[in-house]
Scaffold this motif. Structure first.
Motif, PDB file in Angstrom:
ATOM      1  N   ARG A  29      42.965  41.539  61.497  1.00 59.67           N
ATOM      2  CA  ARG A  29      42.476  41.767  62.866  1.00 59.67           C
ATOM      3  C   ARG A  29      41.769  40.527  63.411  1.00 59.67           C
ATOM      4  O   ARG A  29      41.925  40.177  64.581  1.00 59.67           O
ATOM      5  CB  ARG A  29      41.542  42.986  62.896  1.00 59.67           C
ATOM      6  CG  ARG A  29      41.068  43.329  64.277  1.00 59.67           C
ATOM      7  CD  ARG A  29      42.189  43.844  65.140  1.00 59.67           C
ATOM      8  NE  ARG A  29      41.645  44.257  66.415  1.00 59.67           N
ATOM      9  CZ  ARG A  29      42.277  44.129  67.554  1.00 59.67           C
ATOM     10  NH1 ARG A  29      43.490  43.639  67.582  1.00 59.67           N
ATOM     11  NH2 ARG A  29      41.724  44.504  68.663  1.00 59.67           N
ATOM     12  N   LEU A  30      40.982  39.844  62.570  1.00 56.79           N
ATOM     13  CA  LEU A  30      40.311  38.618  63.014  1.00 56.79           C
ATOM     14  C   LEU A  30      41.337  37.565  63.435  1.00 56.79           C
ATOM     15  O   LEU A  30      41.156  36.901  64.460  1.00 56.79           O
ATOM     16  CB  LEU A  30      39.402  38.071  61.906  1.00 56.79           C
ATOM     17  CG  LEU A  30      38.136  38.873  61.626  1.00 56.79           C
ATOM     18  CD1 LEU A  30      37.448  38.357  60.369  1.00 56.79           C
ATOM     19  CD2 LEU A  30      37.187  38.829  62.814  1.00 56.79           C
ATOM     20  N   ARG A  31      42.401  37.424  62.674  1.00 52.74           N
ATOM     21  CA  ARG A  31      43.461  36.475  63.046  1.00 52.74           C
ATOM     22  C   ARG A  31      44.110  36.887  64.369  1.00 52.74           C
ATOM     23  O   ARG A  31      44.405  36.040  65.219  1.00 52.74           O
ATOM     24  CB  ARG A  31      44.495  36.385  61.928  1.00 52.74           C
ATOM     25  CG  ARG A  31      43.978  35.617  60.711  1.00 52.74           C
ATOM     26  CD  ARG A  31      45.079  35.360  59.692  1.00 52.74           C
ATOM     27  NE  ARG A  31      45.451  36.546  58.949  1.00 52.74           N
ATOM     28  CZ  ARG A  31      44.886  36.927  57.798  1.00 52.74           C
ATOM     29  NH1 ARG A  31      43.920  36.201  57.243  1.00 52.74           N
ATOM     30  NH2 ARG A  31      45.292  38.019  57.186  1.00 52.74           N
ATOM     31  N   GLU A  32      44.325  38.189  64.574  1.00 56.11           N
ATOM     32  CA  GLU A  32      44.914  38.675  65.823  1.00 56.11           C
ATOM     33  C   GLU A  32      43.994  38.409  67.015  1.00 56.11           C
ATOM     34  O   GLU A  32      44.470  38.201  68.133  1.00 56.11           O
ATOM     35  CB  GLU A  32      45.207  40.172  65.731  1.00 56.11           C
ATOM     36  CG  GLU A  32      46.343  40.516  64.798  1.00 56.11           C
ATOM     37  CD  GLU A  32      46.480  42.008  64.549  1.00 56.11           C
ATOM     38  OE1 GLU A  32      45.582  42.784  64.943  1.00 56.11           O
ATOM     39  OE2 GLU A  32      47.504  42.404  63.950  1.00 56.11           O
ATOM     40  N   LEU A  33      42.686  38.417  66.789  1.00 53.15           N
ATOM     41  CA  LEU A  33      41.724  38.174  67.853  1.00 53.15           C
ATOM     42  C   LEU A  33      41.579  36.695  68.208  1.00 53.15           C
ATOM     43  O   LEU A  33      40.923  36.353  69.181  1.00 53.15           O
ATOM     44  CB  LEU A  33      40.345  38.744  67.465  1.00 53.15           C
ATOM     45  CG  LEU A  33      40.255  40.260  67.419  1.00 53.15           C
ATOM     46  CD1 LEU A  33      38.921  40.696  66.832  1.00 53.15           C
ATOM     47  CD2 LEU A  33      40.438  40.843  68.815  1.00 53.15           C
TER      48      LEU A  33
END
Length: 79
Positions: A29-33
């Motif tokens: 999720r952090l990478r997607e953000l």
């Protein structure tokens, strides 16, 4: 160095987001953000109790992250 260790208003650059487990949904999720290699990042504020959560700015967007989430983000200081 981890994002959770960065002093407020110090400019840094994201190296990578490390998975804590084999398929870490938080790291994903952090990478997607937008926490991807080469992105500028800084801590804007820290919570009053235990410095948790952290208000993190990446680009022009701000996120509140728990310290445990910020530990996944590996950074280096901007030159």
């Amino acid at each position: 160095m981890n994002l959770s260790e960065l002093l407020p208003f110090t400019s840094a650059v994201v190296d990578e987001v490390a998975d804590m487990t084999g398929d870490d949904p938080i790291a994903k999720r952090l990478r997607e953000l937008g926490f991807v290699s080469g992105e500028p990042v800084r801590i804007v504020a820290r919570g009053l109790i235990g410095a948790d959560p952290l208000l993190v700015q990446i680009g022009f967007t701000r996120f509140a992250l728990r310290r445990s989430e910020a530990q996944r983000v590996h950074i280096h200081l901007a030159s």
